[in-house]
Scaffold this motif. Structure first.
Motif, mmCIF file in Angstrom:
data_model
loop_
_atom_site.group_PDB
_atom_site.id
_atom_site.type_symbol
_atom_site.label_atom_id
_atom_site.label_comp_id
_atom_site.label_asym_id
_atom_site.label_seq_id
_atom_site.Cartn_x
_atom_site.Cartn_y
_atom_site.Cartn_z
ATOM 1 N N GLY A 1 0.653 -30.134 -68.698
ATOM 2 C CA GLY A 1 -0.006 -29.013 -69.337
ATOM 3 C C GLY A 1 -1.293 -28.737 -68.583
ATOM 4 O O GLY A 1 -1.656 -29.476 -67.662
ATOM 5 N N ASP A 2 -1.987 -27.669 -68.957
ATOM 6 C CA ASP A 2 -3.241 -27.301 -68.284
ATOM 7 C C ASP A 2 -4.408 -27.503 -69.231
ATOM 8 O O ASP A 2 -4.477 -26.883 -70.299
ATOM 9 C CB ASP A 2 -3.192 -25.843 -67.832
ATOM 10 N N SER A 3 -5.325 -28.346 -68.810
ATOM 11 C CA SER A 3 -6.493 -28.643 -69.641
ATOM 12 C C SER A 3 -7.687 -27.797 -69.230
ATOM 13 O O SER A 3 -7.723 -27.207 -68.148
ATOM 14 C CB SER A 3 -6.883 -30.119 -69.498
ATOM 15 N N GLY A 4 -8.673 -27.773 -70.090
ATOM 16 C CA GLY A 4 -9.944 -27.147 -69.776
ATOM 17 C C GLY A 4 -11.059 -27.834 -70.542
ATOM 18 O O GLY A 4 -10.815 -28.517 -71.541
ATOM 19 N N ILE A 5 -12.272 -27.670 -70.056
ATOM 20 C CA ILE A 5 -13.452 -28.196 -70.738
ATOM 21 C C ILE A 5 -14.479 -27.077 -70.822
ATOM 22 O O ILE A 5 -14.732 -26.382 -69.824
ATOM 23 C CB ILE A 5 -14.050 -29.398 -69.978
ATOM 24 N N TYR A 6 -15.036 -26.856 -72.000
ATOM 25 C CA TYR A 6 -16.154 -25.926 -72.084
ATOM 26 C C TYR A 6 -17.303 -26.569 -72.861
ATOM 27 O O TYR A 6 -17.150 -27.657 -73.430
ATOM 28 C CB TYR A 6 -15.741 -24.572 -72.672
ATOM 29 N N PHE A 7 -18.414 -25.877 -72.840
ATOM 30 C CA PHE A 7 -19.654 -26.493 -73.310
ATOM 31 C C PHE A 7 -20.247 -25.724 -74.488
ATOM 32 O O PHE A 7 -20.096 -24.506 -74.619
ATOM 33 C CB PHE A 7 -20.670 -26.554 -72.161
ATOM 34 N N THR B 1 -21.847 -15.848 -71.648
ATOM 35 C CA THR B 1 -22.927 -16.771 -71.999
ATOM 36 C C THR B 1 -22.889 -18.021 -71.139
ATOM 37 O O THR B 1 -23.926 -18.565 -70.750
ATOM 38 C CB THR B 1 -22.820 -17.181 -73.482
ATOM 39 N N TYR B 2 -21.662 -18.501 -70.857
ATOM 40 C CA TYR B 2 -21.505 -19.734 -70.089
ATOM 41 C C TYR B 2 -20.600 -19.502 -68.882
ATOM 42 O O TYR B 2 -19.487 -20.019 -68.816
ATOM 43 C CB TYR B 2 -20.933 -20.843 -70.981
ATOM 44 N N PRO B 3 -21.035 -18.673 -67.913
ATOM 45 C CA PRO B 3 -20.197 -18.423 -66.728
ATOM 46 C C PRO B 3 -20.043 -19.692 -65.906
ATOM 47 O O PRO B 3 -21.009 -20.442 -65.718
ATOM 48 C CB PRO B 3 -20.983 -17.357 -65.972
ATOM 49 N N LEU B 4 -18.827 -19.942 -65.453
ATOM 50 C CA LEU B 4 -18.572 -21.159 -64.688
ATOM 51 C C LEU B 4 -17.693 -20.812 -63.496
ATOM 52 O O LEU B 4 -16.570 -20.345 -63.661
ATOM 53 C CB LEU B 4 -17.885 -22.209 -65.580
ATOM 54 N N SER C 1 -15.417 -16.579 -61.866
ATOM 55 C CA SER C 1 -16.136 -16.585 -63.127
ATOM 56 C C SER C 1 -15.182 -16.882 -64.263
ATOM 57 O O SER C 1 -14.162 -16.229 -64.409
ATOM 58 C CB SER C 1 -16.815 -15.233 -63.355
ATOM 59 N N SER C 2 -15.519 -17.843 -65.037
ATOM 60 C CA SER C 2 -14.740 -18.197 -66.203
ATOM 61 C C SER C 2 -15.726 -18.773 -67.224
ATOM 62 O O SER C 2 -16.931 -18.628 -67.079
ATOM 63 C CB SER C 2 -13.659 -19.208 -65.831
ATOM 64 N N TYR C 3 -15.231 -19.432 -68.223
ATOM 65 C CA TYR C 3 -16.135 -20.060 -69.179
ATOM 66 C C TYR C 3 -15.894 -21.554 -69.284
ATOM 67 O O TYR C 3 -16.588 -22.244 -70.021
ATOM 68 C CB TYR C 3 -15.982 -19.441 -70.564
ATOM 69 N N GLY D 1 -12.259 -31.063 -57.786
ATOM 70 C CA GLY D 1 -12.904 -29.763 -57.815
ATOM 71 C C GLY D 1 -14.404 -29.862 -57.967
ATOM 72 O O GLY D 1 -14.959 -30.925 -58.257
ATOM 73 N N ALA D 2 -15.049 -28.719 -57.723
ATOM 74 C CA ALA D 2 -16.491 -28.600 -57.909
ATOM 75 C C ALA D 2 -16.774 -27.294 -58.625
ATOM 76 O O ALA D 2 -16.121 -26.278 -58.355
ATOM 77 C CB ALA D 2 -17.213 -28.645 -56.565
ATOM 78 N N GLY D 3 -17.713 -27.321 -59.523
ATOM 79 C CA GLY D 3 -18.041 -26.116 -60.273
ATOM 80 C C GLY D 3 -19.537 -25.954 -60.436
ATOM 81 O O GLY D 3 -20.324 -26.852 -60.098
ATOM 82 N N LEU D 4 -19.905 -24.793 -60.937
ATOM 83 C CA LEU D 4 -21.311 -24.520 -61.223
ATOM 84 C C LEU D 4 -21.391 -23.752 -62.534
ATOM 85 O O LEU D 4 -20.814 -22.675 -62.675
ATOM 86 C CB LEU D 4 -21.941 -23.695 -60.095
ATOM 87 N N LEU D 5 -22.093 -24.347 -63.482
ATOM 88 C CA LEU D 5 -22.291 -23.691 -64.770
ATOM 89 C C LEU D 5 -23.491 -22.770 -64.657
ATOM 90 O O LEU D 5 -24.610 -23.219 -64.421
ATOM 91 C CB LEU D 5 -22.514 -24.735 -65.870
ATOM 92 N N GLY D 6 -23.232 -21.462 -64.789
ATOM 93 C CA GLY D 6 -24.267 -20.467 -64.519
ATOM 94 C C GLY D 6 -25.306 -20.305 -65.606
ATOM 95 O O GLY D 6 -26.339 -19.694 -65.386
#
Lengths: 177, 178
Positions: B46-52, B60-63, B82-84, B139-144
């Motif tokens: 399945g596909d997971s995700g994490i948000y804050f 509000t929380y661009p990632l 851009s995602s959340y 992966g690498a991300g940036l929480l905007g």
């Protein structure tokens, strides 16, 4: 209570065929190994390390690898083995000095009797004394398809017969409360 | 002072839509998340995700995110401008090998810093008894978002499948020397 605790460190003063860490307490959520090690595989500048749990030679799932080899990307999954293969281990096979490989190995849910143990390793080696460009880095791992708590871990060399003097294996326990 | 402190841990005792940890203290330098997930998806993954901060909102929380995914011998790279949420990693689905759970971790650096965007690094493995259907990601991300310290973390399945009993999420706080 500390969230991470040192359980045992083995530093080799002579060649040995493998290192076994035994009597591992089941009181942690996860285990981690920090490894600086090399084997005696001939003619190559890197090798593969392996883990065996509780002396078992069965039930290791197919294993995934993503990394470099050496100047291009590579990924593959290999059929289930009698052990957990992990990339990379240094080797004395080429060069003037031993290029120890480095591995940081997560052993997840090792004492959870409802879940298989999942292993994720980040490792690499750079053979500074040779010109074969056998310098590699990877993320890899798989699972031990058993729900028995792990009480011993054997660490060894897949293609060589000995781990070299100076190799160091440190075991840590990671708590969740 | 301990360098690594457990802030929150949940292992599910029944099937649940997500795991959320709230009330995270802002007194650490970084967060380390460790998860172990299997969900009800009728597939090997399945596909997971994490948000804050309990906010599934890309405004509000661009990632932004870049990731590598290896499945068997197939290697792909992708970016999300851009995602959340921290998307891009798999978990074990309900037809994968029995008792197999994905193992992932993410570092959320400077998570309480409200002056700068927060960088994220993650890796994740989905074990399975199949050479073509096992996967590993990094992966690498940036929480905007720069307005809010991170006080809550949620892990969920993107398609809404429930996380199965035994799935877990642990949040650690990391301190440097003062």
């Amino acid at each position: 209570m500390a969230a991470i605790e040192a359980i045992k460190t083995t530093r080799l003063e002579s060649w040995v065929s493998s290192i076994t860490l035994s009597s591992i307490p089941s009181s942690y959520e996860h285990l981690e190994l920090r490894v600086s090690a090399a084997g005696n595989r001939a003619s190559y500048a890197s090798d593969i390390a392996y883990l065996r749990f509780n002396s078992s030679t069965t039930s290791y799932t197919d294993q995934a690898m993503l990394g470099s080899a050496p100047n291009s990307e590579i990924c593959f999954a290999q059929s289930s083995r009698s052990r957990m293969d992990l990339y990379r281990l240094g080797t004395i096979g080429v060069g003037k000095r031993i290029p120890y490989g480095a591995l940081i190995i997560q052993i997840r849910d090792y004492a959870n009797t409802s879940k298989n143990t999942t292993v994720v390793a980040f490792g690499g080696t750079s053979a500074v004394d040779n010109t074969s460009n056998d310098r590699q880095v990877s993320v890899c791992g798989g699972a031990w398809h058993q729900t028995t708590a792990i009480s011993s871990i054997e660490f060894g060399d897949v293609n060589g017969t000995y781990l070299m003097t100076g190799s160091v294996v440190s075991l840590y326990g990671i708590r969740s409360s | 002072m301990a360098a690594l402190t457990v802030l929150a841990h949940t292992e599910l005792s029944s099937n649940t839509a997500n795991i959320t940890h709230t009330g995270l203290s802002g007194s650490y330098d970084h967060l380390l998340l460790k998860w172990s997930i299997r969900d009800a998806t009728s597939n090997w993954y399945g596909d997971s995700g994490i948000y804050f901060n309990q906010t599934a909102n890309g405004s509000t929380y661009p990632l932004s995110l870049t990731k590598l995914n290896a499945q068997g011998s197939s290697l792909t790279a992708a970016t999300n401008a851009s995602s959340y949420a921290l998307f891009g990693f798999h978990n074990n689905g309900n037809t994968s090998s029995n008792n197999c759970f994905s193992a992932g971790e993410a570092w959320v650096l400077n998570y309480a810093d409200t002056s700068n965007k927060r960088p994220i690094l993650f890796d994740n493995l989905v074990p399975n008894d199949s050479t073509s259907n096992t996967s590993i990601q990094m992966g690498a991300g940036l929480l905007g978002n720069t307005a809010n310290a991170i006080t809550a973390v949620t892990i969920f399945n993107q398609s809404g499948s429930q996380l199965l009993t035994g799935s877990s999420l642990t949040v650690y706080g990391i301190n440097g020397a003062s």
